[in-house]
Design an enzyme around this catalytic site. Structure first.
Site, PDB file in Angstrom:
ATOM      1  N   TRP A  36     -30.530  -3.905  43.125  1.00 16.65           N
ATOM      2  CA  TRP A  36     -29.464  -3.984  42.122  1.00 16.65           C
ATOM      3  C   TRP A  36     -29.940  -4.679  40.858  1.00 16.65           C
ATOM      4  CZ3 TRP A  36     -24.105  -3.243  41.268  1.00 16.65           C
ATOM      5  CH2 TRP A  36     -23.522  -4.056  40.297  1.00 16.65           C
ATOM      6  N   MET A  37     -29.475  -4.183  39.694  1.00 18.53           N
ATOM      7  CA  MET A  37     -29.709  -4.813  38.396  1.00 18.53           C
ATOM      8  C   MET A  37     -28.391  -4.937  37.657  1.00 18.53           C
ATOM      9  SD  MET A  37     -31.597  -3.006  35.111  1.00 18.53           S
ATOM     10  CE  MET A  37     -33.298  -3.473  35.426  1.00 18.53           C
ATOM     11  N   ASP A  39     -27.086  -7.870  34.206  1.00 13.31           N
ATOM     12  CA  ASP A  39     -27.354  -8.363  32.855  1.00 13.31           C
ATOM     13  C   ASP A  39     -28.831  -8.553  32.523  1.00 13.31           C
ATOM     14  OD1 ASP A  39     -24.646  -8.641  33.203  1.00 13.31           O
ATOM     15  OD2 ASP A  39     -24.604 -10.806  32.895  1.00 13.31           O
ATOM     16  N   SER A  99     -27.208 -15.571  34.684  1.00 13.79           N
ATOM     17  CA  SER A  99     -27.842 -15.149  33.433  1.00 13.79           C
ATOM     18  C   SER A  99     -28.312 -16.316  32.571  1.00 13.79           C
ATOM     19  CB  SER A  99     -26.878 -14.285  32.623  1.00 13.79           C
ATOM     20  OG  SER A  99     -26.658 -13.052  33.250  1.00 13.79           O
ATOM     21  N   ARG A 167     -21.469 -20.605  31.524  1.00 16.84           N
ATOM     22  CA  ARG A 167     -22.636 -19.816  31.931  1.00 16.84           C
ATOM     23  C   ARG A 167     -23.310 -19.074  30.760  1.00 16.84           C
ATOM     24  NH1 ARG A 167     -18.046 -17.607  34.462  1.00 16.84           N
ATOM     25  NH2 ARG A 167     -17.382 -15.514  33.846  1.00 16.84           N
ATOM     26  N   GLU A 223     -18.430 -13.981  28.106  1.00 16.16           N
ATOM     27  CA  GLU A 223     -19.722 -14.069  28.776  1.00 16.16           C
ATOM     28  C   GLU A 223     -20.863 -13.703  27.818  1.00 16.16           C
ATOM     29  OE1 GLU A 223     -19.201 -13.296  33.371  1.00 16.16           O
ATOM     30  OE2 GLU A 223     -19.080 -11.401  32.280  1.00 16.16           O
ATOM     31  N   TRP A 306     -18.526  -2.506  34.730  1.00 20.95           N
ATOM     32  CA  TRP A 306     -18.160  -3.236  35.942  1.00 20.95           C
ATOM     33  C   TRP A 306     -17.110  -2.510  36.772  1.00 20.95           C
ATOM     34  CZ3 TRP A 306     -20.919  -6.517  38.342  1.00 20.95           C
ATOM     35  CH2 TRP A 306     -21.725  -7.443  37.675  1.00 20.95           C
TER      36      TRP A 306
END
Length: 496
Positions: A36-37, A39, A99, A167, A223, A306
């Site tokens: 999985w990939m 950001d 991230s 974050r 974000e 998403w």
């Protein structure tokens, strides 16, 4: 010295990578080494190479405990995988290395600034994420986490800032010799804000100011911020969650936002002047930029949505890919994007048509087909008073499949539509964008890779991005008009 957790991840990705053939991947977009990939992280130029780290779960093609994957490139289009850079292996990041970004320190080492996550039990038996900012330092391949981690905690937050949503630090070295970073945060009421921190050495950080407050305008938590000067303006990129649409802007819920304005560096005050979406398609989130050695500001985003990433028609050995790298500019208070010029070096097999007439039907042109294609179109009316009602280009096409980009000049609406792309799920299939044109005349640049399309409008004033999961043998391209259209077409194959 790599931890056991990191060694296991590296061993697993090395063994598993061979199960994915080159033809199963995008040709010139970065995909995860395995699994999985999401950001992009740590997009940087270091020791003569572009480095791209990314949110990574090597053990499955679904989101899981976050690691940092790692790849390097000389041209931003051909990527070499390096071993995973970070794994969740410390008490302050045991539930995920989220991230962050990268910068070169004075001694020549590379610093990664990232979000460490731990799950805190709540009185009702549930868990909440505690998020802090952490540092790892290395040589472009191996990284050691700082003994003093975390370097930014809830004690570093302004009054009312949430320790559960803190974050995605983006770090840079300013002209005054000081390091700065912006981080995403929100209030207890889930209203987004971007915080600014400074450091003299890159290791010890202090809060400076709340750079931007949402005040209920654009979604909730903000974000993945990025902040930089470009063409005499200051640009803030961020990805707000739970956005509401505003006209033809901000249709993706978890979407993207660009604020352009001015910045008082002495008092650390950003003054907004304009706002816009960064991408108007279906699949684009969490972009991050790098300042290239030649002065270009280059951006890459996660080419996914998403709300659709877990609704898949068929299993895959990998999931997630990055957008094309895009050169950025600011003109008249608006962000412009264009594919990096390096892509033009991969063009071959040029096919060119001028003055093609398409009238109330479909036209196919010899030599115009393929799934790794760079296509330049200039669409115009046929020269009489009645402007055509609709124009469309259909690609990744066979008798059963196609994806289309259509334009209705009377409404000034450009639409991407992939409902016939082969999806067997009720995912998002369409997005519309309001574009400017001159009496039906419009220029588009359509770039196809095996699993995606990116449409650049005009000089790059808008971009529409979408993933396309269509069988690779569907290579047809056709042009449709309702009315009379005159078309110029220049088509290149991309050899990557």
């Amino acid at each position: 010295m790599a931890s056991e957790t990191l060694r296991e991840a590296r061993k697993y990705e090395e063994m598993t990578q061979a199960q994915i053939t080159r033809e199963e991947r995008p040709a010139f977009h970065l995909s995860p080494r395995v699994g999985w990939m999401n950001d992009p992280n740590g997009f940087s130029y270091y020791q003569g190479m572009y480095h791209m780290f990314y949110q990574y779960h090597p053990y499955s093609a679904y989101w899981g405990p976050m690691h940092w994957g790692h790849a390097v490139s000389r041209d931003l289009l051909h990527w070499e995988y390096l071993p995973a850079a970070l794994a969740p292996d410390m008490p302050y990041d045991k539930d995920g290395c989220f991230s962050g970004s990268a910068v070169t320190l004075p001694d020549g080492s590379q610093m990664l600034l990232y979000t460490g996550v731990i799950h805190e039990p709540q009185p009702d038996g549930s868990f909440r994420e505690i998020q802090t900012q952490c540092i790892a330092i290395g040589d472009g391949r191996d990284y050691e986490k700082l003994p003093g981690n975390p370097v930014l905690t809830e004690d570093s937050l302004p009054e009312g800032g949430s320790r559960y949503d803190f974050r995605d630090p983006k770090v840079w070295l300013a002209q005054d010799g000081c390091y700065y970073c912006v981080a995403g945060n929100c209030t207890a009421g889930k209203d987004g804000q971007i915080l600014l921190y400074s450091s003299r050495d890159g290791l010890h950080w202090q809060y400076e100011n709340t750079l931007v407050k949402n005040n209920g305008r654009f979604g909730r938590m903000w974000e993945c911020p990025d902040f930089f000067e470009l063409d005499g303006a200051w640009v803030l990129l961020t990805s707000p969650q739970d956005m509401l649409p505003r006209g033809f802007e901000y249709h993706n819920g978890n979407g993207t936002l660009c604020l352009i304005g001015s910045y008082d560096g002495e008092h650390h005050i950003f003054t907004e002047k304009t706002d816009q979406a960064i991408d108007y398609g279906i699949d684009f989130y969490a972009p991050q930029t790098v300042l290239a050695p030649d002065g270009r500001r280059i951006m890459i985003g996660w080419m996914q949505n998403w709300d659709t990433c877990n609704m898949r028609s068929q299993p895959k050995k990998w999931f997630g890919q990055m957008s094309l790298p895009r050169e950025l500019s600011v003109r008249d208070g608006r962000l412009y994007q264009w594919p990096v010029r390096e892509l033009e070096l991969l063009r071959c097999n040029k096919v060119e048509y001028h003055g093609v007439k398409v009238t109330d039907g479909i036209v196919r042109l010899e030599g115009v087909s393929g799934r790794r294609v760079d296509l330049e179109l200039e669409i115009g009316a046929a020269g009489h008073p009645d402007i055509y009602r609709k124009f469309a280009i259909r690609f990744a096409q066979d008798e059963e499949h196609h994806t289309a980009v259509s334009f209705r000049p009377h409404e000034s609406i450009l639409k991407i539509d992939r409902k016939f792309s082969g999806s067997r799920r009720a995912i998002i299939h369409q997005r519309r964008s309001l574009v400017s044109h001159d009496a039906g005349r419009l220029r588009l640049r359509v770039i196809l890779d095996r699993f995606s399309v990116e449409i650049f409008v005009g000089d790059g004033e808008q971009v529409l991005t979408a993933t396309v999961d269509t069988p690779q043998q569907a290579e047809g391209i056709s042009f449709y008009a309702d009315g009379d259209v005159v078309l110029d077409v220049v088509k290149y194959d991309i050899e990557a």
